[in-house]
Design a protein around this motif. Structure first.
Motif, PDB file in Angstrom:
ATOM      1  N   SER A  88       0.808  -1.218   0.000  1.00 54.22           N
ATOM      2  CA  SER A  88       0.000   0.000   0.000  1.00 54.22           C
ATOM      3  C   SER A  88       0.841   1.268   0.000  1.00 54.22           C
ATOM      4  CB  SER A  88      -0.912  -0.003   1.233  1.00 54.22           C
ATOM      5  OG  SER A  88      -1.411   1.278   1.505  1.00 54.22           O
ATOM      6  N   PRO A  89       0.625   2.181  -0.951  1.00 56.02           N
ATOM      7  CA  PRO A  89       1.291   3.491  -0.893  1.00 56.02           C
ATOM      8  C   PRO A  89       0.931   4.260   0.374  1.00 56.02           C
ATOM      9  CG  PRO A  89       0.317   3.131  -3.065  1.00 56.02           C
ATOM     10  CD  PRO A  89      -0.195   2.046  -2.172  1.00 56.02           C
ATOM     11  N   HIS A  93       3.465   5.703   3.207  1.00 55.93           N
ATOM     12  CA  HIS A  93       3.348   7.096   3.686  1.00 55.93           C
ATOM     13  C   HIS A  93       3.342   7.143   5.209  1.00 55.93           C
ATOM     14  CE1 HIS A  93       1.411  11.058   4.314  1.00 55.93           C
ATOM     15  NE2 HIS A  93       0.428  10.425   4.922  1.00 55.93           N
ATOM     16  N   VAL A 238     -11.386   9.228  -7.317  1.00 58.46           N
ATOM     17  CA  VAL A 238     -11.120   7.828  -7.640  1.00 58.46           C
ATOM     18  C   VAL A 238     -12.416   7.034  -7.527  1.00 58.46           C
ATOM     19  CG1 VAL A 238      -9.850   5.764  -6.946  1.00 58.46           C
ATOM     20  CG2 VAL A 238      -8.758   8.012  -6.810  1.00 58.46           C
ATOM     21  N   GLN A 359       7.938   0.429  -1.115  1.00 54.43           N
ATOM     22  CA  GLN A 359       6.643  -0.098  -1.525  1.00 54.43           C
ATOM     23  C   GLN A 359       6.862  -1.366  -2.328  1.00 54.43           C
ATOM     24  OE1 GLN A 359       4.068   2.555  -3.745  1.00 54.43           O
ATOM     25  NE2 GLN A 359       2.724   0.870  -4.351  1.00 54.43           N
ATOM     26  N   GLU A 396      -6.175   7.626   1.520  1.00 49.41           N
ATOM     27  CA  GLU A 396      -5.028   7.291   0.686  1.00 49.41           C
ATOM     28  C   GLU A 396      -5.125   7.951  -0.689  1.00 49.41           C
ATOM     29  OE1 GLU A 396      -2.690   3.128   0.073  1.00 49.41           O
ATOM     30  OE2 GLU A 396      -4.742   3.195  -0.684  1.00 49.41           O
ATOM     31  N   SER A 397      -6.337   8.165  -1.194  1.00 49.36           N
ATOM     32  CA  SER A 397      -6.517   8.746  -2.525  1.00 49.36           C
ATOM     33  C   SER A 397      -5.994  10.169  -2.609  1.00 49.36           C
ATOM     34  CB  SER A 397      -7.995   8.710  -2.915  1.00 49.36           C
ATOM     35  OG  SER A 397      -8.439   7.373  -3.054  1.00 49.36           O
ATOM     36  N   GLY A 400      -2.774  10.443  -4.229  1.00 45.73           N
ATOM     37  CA  GLY A 400      -2.764  10.301  -5.674  1.00 45.73           C
ATOM     38  C   GLY A 400      -2.502   8.907  -6.187  1.00 45.73           C
ATOM     39  N   ASN A 401      -2.414   7.909  -5.284  1.00 46.39           N
ATOM     40  CA  ASN A 401      -2.022   6.576  -5.732  1.00 46.39           C
ATOM     41  C   ASN A 401      -2.595   5.516  -4.799  1.00 46.39           C
ATOM     42  OD1 ASN A 401      -0.735   4.523  -7.130  1.00 46.39           O
ATOM     43  ND2 ASN A 401       1.209   4.767  -6.032  1.00 46.39           N
ATOM     44  N   THR A 403      -4.051   1.969  -3.262  1.00 46.68           N
ATOM     45  CA  THR A 403      -3.548   0.599  -3.347  1.00 46.68           C
ATOM     46  C   THR A 403      -4.260  -0.203  -4.427  1.00 46.68           C
ATOM     47  OG1 THR A 403      -3.106   0.639  -0.970  1.00 46.68           O
ATOM     48  CG2 THR A 403      -3.197  -1.520  -2.019  1.00 46.68           C
ATOM     49  N   ASP A 404      -3.494  -1.019  -5.125  1.00 42.25           N
ATOM     50  CA  ASP A 404      -4.071  -1.963  -6.085  1.00 42.25           C
ATOM     51  C   ASP A 404      -4.665  -3.122  -5.295  1.00 42.25           C
ATOM     52  OD1 ASP A 404      -4.739  -3.741  -8.046  1.00 42.25           O
ATOM     53  OD2 ASP A 404      -2.733  -3.927  -8.901  1.00 42.25           O
TER      54      ASP A 404
END
Length: 588
Positions: A88-89, A93, A238, A359, A396-397, A400-401, A403-404
């Motif tokens: 997870s970005p 963070h 998103v 990451q 998290e959005s 700008g990125n 999690t997939d």
């Protein structure tokens, strides 16, 4: 001797094998715990004893499921180095900001500059309000505004506001009555017709304690005007896929949620978008990132998920995307200042640390060399309990990125395989790959500790099969008490069987454990009997079902067996048959 072999021997010299604690308890009140919300956070002070028992000073600890980075904090407190990673970005963070100290004075100065430059003026513009209380009108800055769902009465089509018919300090009832026609209806079977402002808390302009009351006509007019204001700055939009696990479980389709932006009311979006923009203009990189750290938690608190609580402590539920029927909208800027103060508390207590964060998926740790880590302490997802990618997307959005979520190591209950959902077999395979990577990076003689718990024996079996397939061997089992109950822990007291106490299972890369045992139920009951004998006649929380379940599963796994058939519900039945139950406690 080759340099690689020399380095390997050097790594071994910083590993240790002191006895591990049988039981460790901690508190969720420490500064590292309160700086930012994250599901299933482990207080670092209860990780440190495992690190100290498994490494020498200046040893290296790794956590491939690092989450918020508490293993890194624990390593810093213990004088060790750490390598952290997460898919997870957002977790990256948090882990970086939890472990990278910024001078608190710099953060205080940055907030003062924001206040003077624009924030105080913007706060007054957005949150100046008035409330009627005890026949008087009080003016001041809004702290909280309660929004209540309203329904259309199916009998007379009148509007029924839930706040008006709810009982203070009592759970919301399904059946609500209409004051116009006198009929009652089940609100859970009806879609809300609107959300309306109902109760205001503000700081009076004259000073003194906070006051509460009904928003005045002027206050309502200001709310309506702000609600129609055009957004001038970026807000994350998103898309939240309706097939996501937590979208389904949280019934977000009933709240008209399609994107992350829909998780925020309009005024918080205005305030957050301006704040995020202005933080991005801060030139000092370390200060800017620390302020963004405070911001992401502010965004979580400012979402529509923030529940009203008459007793205080208003906050969203962790581990879900649930939007309540009665929402408490905060003053975004007041929350942000508070979050910065919390971050400063963290940095005042945090020693300088040697923590690297990357990451990456736990299934692919190529950034860490073979045999380069003395100890692995990690907390993988507990099967279907928490879906981190879903739960973190709201804050998290903003980075700008998001999690997939297609790579997340979980078990899906609501999301189908056709929509990308994962089965228990998928979960086991991904865990196997993760544990193989952990085995690859740890030194010979090093330990791997895994924090885990679940009420489903099938999930336990999947985890232990993954451990075995990865070539790891059971060594020791410890009980971990986080100190306060999570939302899932509280549910166990209300009839939903969810375990609270986690187990720390420590594995070796070489076989040391005893042969497997059979008869998990008898092994479990023998362990519980011995535990209850040790308590004598004293009352204790260690007599409660969730604690005894940890004792039971720990004994089964520690003996090399599988807890097959030993679900939490099955274990409760065994205890009811074998022991005397008095309320929540069991006795011999």
């Amino acid at each position: 001797m080759a340099s690689a072999d020399k380095d390997r021997l050097g790594r071994q010299s910083r590993a240790a094998r002191l006895p591990l604690p049988d039981y460790v308890a901690g508190s969720k009140g420490g500064p590292w715990y309160t700086a930012h919300t994250y599901p299933t956070k482990i207080p670092p002070e209860i990780i440190s004893p495992f690190i100290e028992a498994s490494t020498l000073p200046d040893g290296v600890v790794a956590d491939p499921f690092c989450g918020s980075g508490m293993t890194g904090v624990a390593a810093a407190l213990a004088g060790r180095r750490a390598l952290l990673s997460d898919l997870s970005p957002g977790a990256v963070h948090l882990a970086r900001n939890h472990t990278r100290r910024v001078a608190p004075a710099l953060l205080h100065e940055a907030v003062v500059r924001l206040d003077v430059a624009w924030m105080l003026d913007c706060e007054r513009e957005l949150y100046w309000s008035s409330a009627e209380t005890d026949g008087s009108v009080i003016h001041g800055l809004m702290r909280h505004l309660v929004w209540s769902e309203a329904y259309e009465c199916p009998s007379c089509m009148s509007t029924v506001v839930l706040w008006d018919v709810a009982e203070p300090d009592r759970p919301l009832r399904r059946q609500v009555g209409c004051d116009v026609c006198g009929e009652s209806f089940d609100r859970t079977r009806r879609r809300p017709s609107a959300s309306v402002p109902r109760w205001l808390t503000l700081a009076p302009e004259s000073g003194g304690t906070l006051v509460q009351g009904d928003p005045t006509t002027d206050a309502l007019r200001r709310i309506d005007t702000i609600g129609r204001r055009r957004l001038k700055r970026w807000v994350p939009k998103v898309r939240i896929d309706p097939s996501r696990e937590m979208y389904i479980r949280s019934a977000l389709h009933l709240r008209d949620v399609r994107t992350v932006a829909d998780m925020f009311a309009h005024r918080p979006k205005v305030a957050l978008s301006r704040l995020w923009h202005e933080i991005g203009l801060v030139t000092d990189t370390a200060v800017r990132q620390a302020l963004q750290f405070a911001f992401t938690n502010t965004a979580w608190h400012a979402s529509r998920m923030r529940r009203y609580n008459a007793k205080g402590g208003q906050r969203p539920l962790t581990g879900t995307l649930f939007i309540p029927q009665i929402v408490s909208e905060p003053n975004v800027f007041e929350v942000f200042r508070h979050q910065v103060r919390q971050v400063c508390r963290l940095y005042e207590a945090l020693p300088d640390s040697g923590v690297d964060v990357a990451q990456s998926s736990a299934t692919d740790l190529r950034w860490i060399a073979d045999c380069s880590v003395d100890y692995v302490f990690t907390d993988p997802p507990f099967g279907n309990n928490i879906h981190y990618a879903d739960c973190n997307i709201v804050w998290e959005s903003w980075l700008g990125n998001p999690t997939d979520h297609n790579q997340e190591i979980v078990v899906n209950k609501s999301r189908t395989a056709a929509d990308g959902g994962k089965t228990l077999a998928d979960y086991q395979k991904l865990l196997t790959d993760s544990f193989r990577e952990a085995k690859r990076i740890v030194t010979d003689g090093g330990r791997i500790s895994v924090v885990f718990h679940n009420s489903d024996d099938a999930v336990w079996t999947a985890l232990l099969d993954a451990v075995e397939d990865a070539g790891l061997y059971q060594a020791e089992v410890s009980i971990l008490d986080k100190g306060q109950r999570s939302q899932k822990g509280y549910k166990a007291r209300r009839g939903e069987l969810v375990p609270f106490y986690d187990l720390v299972m420590t594995f070796d890369t070489a076989k040391r454990s005893a042969p497997r045992l059979n008869g998990a139920g008898e092994v479990a009951l023998d362990a519980v009997t011995a535990h209850l004998e040790s308590l004598g006649g004293k009352p204790s929380g260690a007599r409660h079902l969730d604690y005894l379940y940890s004792v039971a599963v720990g004994a089964v796994i520690g003996g090399g067996a599988r807890p097959t058939g030993l679900s939490l519900r099955a274990f409760e039945q065994l205890c009811n048959e074998r022991f005397e139950r008095v309320g929540d406690s069991f006795h011999l």
